[in-house]
Design a protein around this motif. Structure first.
Motif: not given
Length: 445
Positions: A418-445
């Motif tokens: 079905g139709i769902q809301d998705i949430v990307v949650v970013f986590k750091s193991e060492n308290g880094a101020d910056k984790i990643i830059n994220l461009n896009w996501l893509l679902l595949e079979k």
């Protein structure tokens, strides 16, 4: 005449035509008229360009018309030039004044209405008609403009009894005239639309809802600029009662719109120049519109998210979020195709993207395009909210730097339908101020 900014170059380089704002990214488009014919959604906009060196052009330089259809729920198909300014049989050559058009179906034929500057200099703009057996053309262009009609922004209404009406004009007054059955002549003389507020008005667009006639228009309030207003009547000819605004002014630029019911949802189409950074180079957008129980319209706020539900195989441009927390968006760097990204992600920052269509559960994997300059962290995909069920987990590995991009893949942890809301949650193991830059996501079979 130098109109381009960094954001203009950015805009023109984007290749996709996804049903998220802006809708069209290969050229600049404005004045979108949306129509649904036989269950399919079509767009008939105008086309903004930067005039070539040495060409004397009006401040809005508009040489032709393109048209689009919505394919597979997420892609706008460009049919190319529908009508060039120098193909107008009665028009002035090289006038660069092809402003807002409209298209309507009556019987088995499609009628395309457009304004152009007449070669006979009889008016600022006249309105012409093209006729086709298909909504995408080709159209056979009438050799003469509609007699008795002088003005811009044709808006058409086909009533339940098969009677058609032409609304038009720009200035302090707007007009309406019934069309004859041939759809290329008016009956009698146009009449002024009564009941509208004072001030400059243009962009006539009528529609009918719950047996009430809605007349919508672009309206310039003093010290406020363009907004989209509306009025209602029990008759297509008026008089109308002004009911308020559908959309407030957008950064003091022009606006022009249409309203359509598509697959049970009402949508407001409009334009905005924020992408180019120049108010003569506009981009068409769309957002959902709602009615209150009393028939008034809830005010629409422009969004980046826009309309549509990306599905399996569609790029989810996560920068076009619905909600963002403790993160930012910025231009993509490095060798990545120019676009936007989610940046400055911190521990427990998140970004929500609503309405992803998982279908019947065929998606098994999800890809992510990201860059990272550190090695300690991960980002998770959750359903509904940041504390919702986790469906994927990606490691935030070092990619070579914040502008060095990689595509990684993760298996979905369970079947999602079905139709769902998705949430990307970013986590750091060492308290880094910056984790990643994220461009896009893509679902595949």
């Amino acid at each position: 005449m130098k109109l381009f900014s960094i954001s203009t170059a950015l805009f023109l380089s984007v290749q996709g035509l996804l049903a998220q704002n802006p809708l069209v990214t290969k050229i600049f488009t404005a004045d979108p008229t949306a129509r649904v014919f036989d269950g399919k959604l079509y767009l008939y906009p105008s086309h903004d360009v930067v005039p070539k060196e040495g060409i004397e052009a009006p401040r809005f330089c508009m040489p032709d018309y393109h048209m689009y259809s919505l394919e597979n729920g997420s892609t706008w198909k460009d049919y190319g030039v529908l009508l060039d300014q120098n193909q107008v049989p009665w028009g002035k050559k090289d006038s660069y004044g092809m402003w807002a058009p409209d298209c309507i179906k009556k019987g088995d034929l499609y009628y395309y209405y457009y304004p152009a500057e007449p070669a006979d200099k009889s008016a600022f703009r006249r309105i012409g008609v093209g006729i086709s057996k298909n909504p995408t053309g080709p159209f056979k262009w009438e050799k003469k403009y509609i007699e008795g009609v002088s003005g811009i922004d044709p808006g058409l209404l086909l009533d339940d009894d098969g009677k058609a009406y032409l609304y038009f004009g720009g200035g302090k007054e707007l007009f309406v005239a019934p069309l004859k059955d041939n759809m290329i002549e008016i009956e009698g003389k146009p009449i002024k639309i009564e009941g509208l507020p004072a001030g400059y008005k243009e962009g006539s667009f009528p529609f009918k809802y719950n047996n009430l006639y809605y007349f919508t228009f672009a309206h310039v309030y003093p010290e406020e600029g363009y907004n989209i207003g509306y009025a209602t009547s029990s008759s297509p000819m008026g008089p109308f009662e002004y009911r308020g605004k559908i959309m407030d002014n957008i950064s003091n630029g022009t606006n022009h719109h249409s309203v359509v019911n598509y697959e049970g949802k009402w949508i407001l189409f409009y334009h905005w120049w924020a992408i180019s950074g120049h108010n003569k180079l506009r981009s068409i957008q769309a957002d959902y519109m709602e009615f209150k129980e009393d028939g008034t319209i809830k005010k629409v706020k422009p969004t980046i998210r826009g309309i549509g539900n990306p599905k399996i195989g569609d790029t989810i441009q996560i920068d076009r979020y619905n909600e963002i927390d403790k993160a930012q968006t910025s231009f993509v760097g490095g060798n990545e195709p120019i676009g936007w990204m989610v940046s400055d992600t911190k521990h427990m920052s998140s970004v929500k993207f609503k309405g992803v269509d998982f279908g019947e559960g065929a998606a098994k994997k999800i890809k992510a395009r990201y860059a990272s300059g550190q090695r300690f962290g991960n980002f998770e995909i959750h359903l509904k909210d940041a504390k919702g069920k986790m469906i994927a987990d990606f490691p935030a590995k070092y990619t070579g730097g914040w502008n060095s991009w990689q595509t990684i893949e993760a298996n979905l942890l369970e079947t999602v339908t079905g139709i769902q809301d998705i949430v990307v949650v970013f986590k750091s193991e060492n308290g880094a101020d910056k984790i990643i830059n994220l461009n896009w996501l893509l679902l595949e079979k």
